[in-house]
Design an enzyme around this catalytic site. Sequence first.
Site, PDB file in Angstrom:
ATOM      1  N   TYR A 234     118.505  74.619 -87.205  1.00 28.83           N
ATOM      2  CA  TYR A 234     119.073  75.955 -87.486  1.00 28.83           C
ATOM      3  C   TYR A 234     118.108  76.748 -88.365  1.00 28.83           C
ATOM      4  O   TYR A 234     117.833  77.923 -88.102  1.00 28.83           O
ATOM      5  CB  TYR A 234     120.436  75.797 -88.162  1.00 28.83           C
ATOM      6  CG  TYR A 234     121.193  77.086 -88.329  1.00 28.83           C
ATOM      7  CD1 TYR A 234     121.914  77.631 -87.265  1.00 28.83           C
ATOM      8  CD2 TYR A 234     121.197  77.779 -89.539  1.00 28.83           C
ATOM      9  CE1 TYR A 234     122.612  78.818 -87.412  1.00 28.83           C
ATOM     10  CE2 TYR A 234     121.891  78.958 -89.693  1.00 28.83           C
ATOM     11  CZ  TYR A 234     122.606  79.478 -88.632  1.00 28.83           C
ATOM     12  OH  TYR A 234     123.299  80.656 -88.770  1.00 28.83           O
TER      13      TYR A 234
ATOM     14  N   SER B 100     119.821  84.976 -90.678  1.00 30.69           N
ATOM     15  CA  SER B 100     120.636  84.125 -91.556  1.00 30.69           C
ATOM     16  C   SER B 100     120.006  84.103 -92.944  1.00 30.69           C
ATOM     17  O   SER B 100     118.840  84.489 -93.113  1.00 30.69           O
ATOM     18  CB  SER B 100     120.658  82.709 -90.968  1.00 30.69           C
ATOM     19  OG  SER B 100     121.109  81.757 -91.913  1.00 30.69           O
TER      20      SER B 100
HETATM   21  P1  NAP Z   1     130.938  81.454 -84.183  1.00 31.25           P
HETATM   22  O1  NAP Z   1     132.286  81.961 -84.574  1.00 31.25           O
HETATM   23  O2  NAP Z   1     130.744  79.999 -83.938  1.00 31.25           O
HETATM   24  O3  NAP Z   1     130.419  82.311 -82.962  1.00 31.25           O
HETATM   25  C1  NAP Z   1     129.260  81.961 -82.237  1.00 31.25           C
HETATM   26  C2  NAP Z   1     129.269  82.726 -80.946  1.00 31.25           C
HETATM   27  O4  NAP Z   1     128.143  82.329 -80.157  1.00 31.25           O
HETATM   28  C3  NAP Z   1     130.508  82.435 -80.121  1.00 31.25           C
HETATM   29  O5  NAP Z   1     130.894  83.571 -79.418  1.00 31.25           O
HETATM   30  C4  NAP Z   1     129.984  81.378 -79.173  1.00 31.25           C
HETATM   31  O6  NAP Z   1     130.754  81.216 -78.005  1.00 31.25           O
HETATM   32  C5  NAP Z   1     128.626  81.941 -78.882  1.00 31.25           C
HETATM   33  N1  NAP Z   1     127.785  80.948 -78.245  1.00 31.25           N
HETATM   34  C6  NAP Z   1     127.359  79.778 -78.745  1.00 31.25           C
HETATM   35  N2  NAP Z   1     126.667  79.093 -77.817  1.00 31.25           N
HETATM   36  C7  NAP Z   1     126.633  79.868 -76.710  1.00 31.25           C
HETATM   37  C8  NAP Z   1     126.081  79.715 -75.426  1.00 31.25           C
HETATM   38  N3  NAP Z   1     125.402  78.620 -75.057  1.00 31.25           N
HETATM   39  N4  NAP Z   1     126.254  80.707 -74.519  1.00 31.25           N
HETATM   40  C9  NAP Z   1     126.944  81.812 -74.853  1.00 31.25           C
HETATM   41  N5  NAP Z   1     127.497  82.022 -76.060  1.00 31.25           N
HETATM   42  C10 NAP Z   1     127.349  81.051 -76.983  1.00 31.25           C
HETATM   43  O7  NAP Z   1     129.915  81.774 -85.346  1.00 31.25           O
HETATM   44  P2  NAP Z   1     129.507  83.100 -86.112  1.00 31.25           P
HETATM   45  O8  NAP Z   1     129.455  82.721 -87.531  1.00 31.25           O
HETATM   46  O9  NAP Z   1     130.294  84.273 -85.680  1.00 31.25           O
HETATM   47  O10 NAP Z   1     128.001  83.193 -85.616  1.00 31.25           O
HETATM   48  C11 NAP Z   1     127.455  84.333 -84.966  1.00 31.25           C
HETATM   49  C12 NAP Z   1     125.990  84.412 -85.307  1.00 31.25           C
HETATM   50  O11 NAP Z   1     125.853  84.644 -86.711  1.00 31.25           O
HETATM   51  C13 NAP Z   1     125.212  83.141 -85.022  1.00 31.25           C
HETATM   52  O12 NAP Z   1     123.921  83.454 -84.541  1.00 31.25           O
HETATM   53  C14 NAP Z   1     125.121  82.484 -86.390  1.00 31.25           C
HETATM   54  O13 NAP Z   1     124.027  81.625 -86.489  1.00 31.25           O
HETATM   55  C15 NAP Z   1     124.971  83.701 -87.260  1.00 31.25           C
HETATM   56  N6  NAP Z   1     125.272  83.514 -88.677  1.00 31.25           N
HETATM   57  C16 NAP Z   1     126.501  83.149 -89.109  1.00 31.25           C
HETATM   58  C17 NAP Z   1     126.743  83.021 -90.471  1.00 31.25           C
HETATM   59  C18 NAP Z   1     128.074  82.667 -91.027  1.00 31.25           C
HETATM   60  O14 NAP Z   1     128.178  82.484 -92.257  1.00 31.25           O
HETATM   61  N7  NAP Z   1     129.119  82.563 -90.248  1.00 31.25           N
HETATM   62  C19 NAP Z   1     125.724  83.265 -91.383  1.00 31.25           C
HETATM   63  C20 NAP Z   1     124.479  83.626 -90.905  1.00 31.25           C
HETATM   64  C21 NAP Z   1     124.260  83.762 -89.550  1.00 31.25           C
HETATM   65  P3  NAP Z   1     131.978  80.151 -77.982  1.00 31.25           P
HETATM   66  O15 NAP Z   1     133.112  80.798 -78.710  1.00 31.25           O
HETATM   67  O16 NAP Z   1     132.237  79.948 -76.541  1.00 31.25           O
HETATM   68  O17 NAP Z   1     131.500  78.917 -78.698  1.00 31.25           O
END
Ligand code: NAP
Length: 251
Positions: free
Chosen positions: A156, A143
Amino acid sequence: MTQLFDLSGKVALVTGANTGIGQGIALALGQAGADVAAAGRSPADETVGKLRALGRKGENFAADLSRVAAVQPLVDAVLAEFGRIDILVNNAGIIRRADAVDFTEEDWDAVMDTNLKTLFFLCQSVGRHMIARGSGKIINIASMLTFQGGIRVPSYTASKSGVGGLTKLLANEWAAKGINVNAIAPGYIATNNTAALQSDETRNRQIMERIPAGRWGDPADIGGAAVFLASRASDYVQGHILAVDGGWLAR
Ligand code: NAP
């Protein structure tokens, strides 16, 4: 040239592949030729359907990655179905927002358990398999808060800073064993994870003003970096945290 990035015949395990960044990565790996095991607590039916439409093998694996106990059964199930894992993408993650003075132990543990503890033990389990085979690519999702402090997200920030450190540690231990361990640090990507920021008019404006590219990222923007780090093109890239951020860190 395309052979450098060709993932034909490779098997990728992607966590949290049902939506957001994980879905963008799973589809990009599939477009580059990989079969994909999609692991998560929600079925990745849309992702699996699109992978199959591309002619790839795509399968769902139910796993609640808030618990380390889920790791070995998941890895065993993927190996039973696919026979091998060439690429591991540790993408599943959560975020909890509150002022540091009010932050609860529950919000601390929930985020650290999913984003850092399970990530490490998944690296360990799949890493053992990759070491035995003498090759593999591990991509952890870091991140901007691997580099910066952020605000109102203490667990986080701690977890993603930890992901950066672990990525380097594992690269140090496993580079000579044929395993590449790297991370992608997405900038501000429009997903469920950032829905609260996108709907907060002030924060949304502040964020947009700071992004040199002038827009939020899309999950598909992360796909190319994942293909690079999963492919032969990155064989000499180790312990790197690749920012895909529209220039955010350059500001
Ligand atoms: P998201 O749409 O909320 O997706 C998160 C994913 O993780 C979903 O598939 C979720 O499943 C899964 N997940 C969460 N808890 C879980 C658990 N206990 N067991 C299994 N799966 C689980 O968010 P995203 O933005 O795509 O995030 C993906 C990654 O990128 C994360 O590590 C996040 O920290 C990182 N990230 C995101 C951003 C951003 O700007 N969006 C920036 C930097 C880093 P469910 O759908 O069932 O909840």
